[in-house]
Motif scaffolding. Structure first.
Motif, PDB file in Angstrom:
ATOM      1  N   LEU A  43       0.848  -1.184   0.000  1.00 30.77           N
ATOM      2  CA  LEU A  43       0.000   0.000   0.000  1.00 30.77           C
ATOM      3  C   LEU A  43       0.888   1.240   0.000  1.00 30.77           C
ATOM      4  N   GLN A  44       0.509   2.263  -0.775  1.00 34.04           N
ATOM      5  CA  GLN A  44       1.267   3.506  -0.855  1.00 34.04           C
ATOM      6  C   GLN A  44       0.469   4.623  -0.183  1.00 34.04           C
ATOM      7  N   GLY A  45       1.149   5.452   0.596  1.00 34.55           N
ATOM      8  CA  GLY A  45       0.506   6.582   1.252  1.00 34.55           C
ATOM      9  C   GLY A  45       1.325   7.844   1.101  1.00 34.55           C
ATOM     10  N   LYS A  46       0.676   8.987   1.334  1.00 38.40           N
ATOM     11  CA  LYS A  46       1.334  10.290   1.231  1.00 38.40           C
ATOM     12  C   LYS A  46       1.456  10.919   2.611  1.00 38.40           C
ATOM     13  N   ALA A  47       2.348  11.876   2.729  1.00 36.91           N
ATOM     14  CA  ALA A  47       2.481  12.631   3.973  1.00 36.91           C
ATOM     15  C   ALA A  47       1.115  13.186   4.363  1.00 36.91           C
ATOM     16  N   GLY A  48       0.737  13.044   5.630  1.00 30.68           N
ATOM     17  CA  GLY A  48      -0.554  13.511   6.111  1.00 30.68           C
ATOM     18  C   GLY A  48      -1.618  12.430   6.155  1.00 30.68           C
ATOM     19  N   ASP A  49      -1.431  11.321   5.410  1.00 24.49           N
ATOM     20  CA  ASP A  49      -2.366  10.204   5.448  1.00 24.49           C
ATOM     21  C   ASP A  49      -2.228   9.460   6.777  1.00 24.49           C
ATOM     22  N   TYR A  50      -3.228   8.667   7.082  1.00 21.04           N
ATOM     23  CA  TYR A  50      -3.231   7.870   8.315  1.00 21.04           C
ATOM     24  C   TYR A  50      -3.126   6.393   7.991  1.00 21.04           C
ATOM     25  N   ILE A  51      -2.367   5.677   8.807  1.00 19.72           N
ATOM     26  CA  ILE A  51      -2.375   4.219   8.800  1.00 19.72           C
ATOM     27  C   ILE A  51      -3.377   3.824   9.875  1.00 19.72           C
ATOM     28  N   ILE A  52      -4.367   3.033   9.494  1.00 16.18           N
ATOM     29  CA  ILE A  52      -5.405   2.598  10.420  1.00 16.18           C
ATOM     30  C   ILE A  52      -5.221   1.118  10.703  1.00 16.18           C
ATOM     31  N   LYS A  53      -5.192   0.758  11.980  1.00 18.31           N
ATOM     32  CA  LYS A  53      -5.212  -0.655  12.369  1.00 18.31           C
ATOM     33  C   LYS A  53      -6.584  -0.912  12.965  1.00 18.31           C
ATOM     34  N   HIS A  54      -7.392  -1.671  12.237  1.00 19.72           N
ATOM     35  CA  HIS A  54      -8.758  -1.953  12.644  1.00 19.72           C
ATOM     36  C   HIS A  54      -8.776  -2.970  13.774  1.00 19.72           C
ATOM     37  N   GLN A  55      -9.891  -3.049  14.474  1.00 12.23           N
ATOM     38  CA  GLN A  55     -10.015  -3.993  15.580  1.00 12.23           C
ATOM     39  C   GLN A  55      -9.806  -5.428  15.118  1.00 12.23           C
ATOM     40  N   SER A  56     -10.064  -5.695  13.858  1.00  9.81           N
ATOM     41  CA  SER A  56      -9.875  -7.041  13.308  1.00  9.81           C
ATOM     42  C   SER A  56      -8.403  -7.371  13.066  1.00  9.81           C
ATOM     43  N   GLY A  57      -7.526  -6.331  13.139  1.00 11.30           N
ATOM     44  CA  GLY A  57      -6.113  -6.523  12.859  1.00 11.30           C
ATOM     45  C   GLY A  57      -5.729  -6.094  11.456  1.00 11.30           C
ATOM     46  N   MET A  58      -6.722  -5.859  10.597  1.00 13.21           N
ATOM     47  CA  MET A  58      -6.471  -5.406   9.230  1.00 13.21           C
ATOM     48  C   MET A  58      -5.884  -3.991   9.245  1.00 13.21           C
ATOM     49  N   VAL A  59      -4.969  -3.716   8.324  1.00 10.64           N
ATOM     50  CA  VAL A  59      -4.333  -2.408   8.205  1.00 10.64           C
ATOM     51  C   VAL A  59      -4.766  -1.770   6.896  1.00 10.64           C
ATOM     52  N   SER A  60      -5.064  -0.464   6.945  1.00 13.43           N
ATOM     53  CA  SER A  60      -5.418   0.259   5.724  1.00 13.43           C
ATOM     54  C   SER A  60      -4.880   1.684   5.812  1.00 13.43           C
ATOM     55  N   ILE A  61      -4.920   2.383   4.682  1.00 12.89           N
ATOM     56  CA  ILE A  61      -4.481   3.771   4.616  1.00 12.89           C
ATOM     57  C   ILE A  61      -5.706   4.631   4.335  1.00 12.89           C
ATOM     58  N   VAL A  62      -5.837   5.727   5.086  1.00 16.80           N
ATOM     59  CA  VAL A  62      -6.950   6.654   4.903  1.00 16.80           C
ATOM     60  C   VAL A  62      -6.378   8.044   4.666  1.00 16.80           C
ATOM     61  N   GLU A  63      -6.838   8.699   3.592  1.00 14.31           N
ATOM     62  CA  GLU A  63      -6.381  10.060   3.308  1.00 14.31           C
ATOM     63  C   GLU A  63      -6.835  10.999   4.419  1.00 14.31           C
ATOM     64  N   LYS A  64      -6.046  12.046   4.662  1.00 15.12           N
ATOM     65  CA  LYS A  64      -6.303  12.990   5.745  1.00 15.12           C
ATOM     66  C   LYS A  64      -7.728  13.553   5.693  1.00 15.12           C
ATOM     67  N   TYR A  65      -8.191  13.976   4.516  1.00 13.77           N
ATOM     68  CA  TYR A  65      -9.516  14.562   4.372  1.00 13.77           C
ATOM     69  C   TYR A  65     -10.604  13.575   4.802  1.00 13.77           C
TER      70      TYR A  65
END
Length: 75
Positions: A43-65
């Protein structure tokens, strides 16, 4: 690289009730562009984005907005 770790709360009222809010475990706001290797690929992310670790353990990237519209940071 500067990072801050915050617990999140997503059950607060919102002006846009059409957005379904989902509880997450932790989020990390990234200060620089980054990539994360996962079992499903990189997964690729930009400065200001968030790395989210969900309760299930899954990881995702969410844009700042998007993050700011969907989640509330608990202090």
């Amino acid at each position: 690289m500067s990072r801050s770790k915050k617990d999140l709360h997503t059950n607060s009222p919102s002006n846009d009730e059409s957005i379904q809010k989902t509880p997450v475990g932790h989020a990390l706001r990234m200060a620089a562009d980054f990539s994360i290797k996962t079992p499903n690929g990189t997964l690729q992310g930009k400065a200001g984005d968030y790395i989210i670790k969900h309760q299930s353990g899954m990881v995702s990237i969410v844009e700042k907005y998007t993050f700011n519209k969907r989640y509330e940071i608990l202090h």
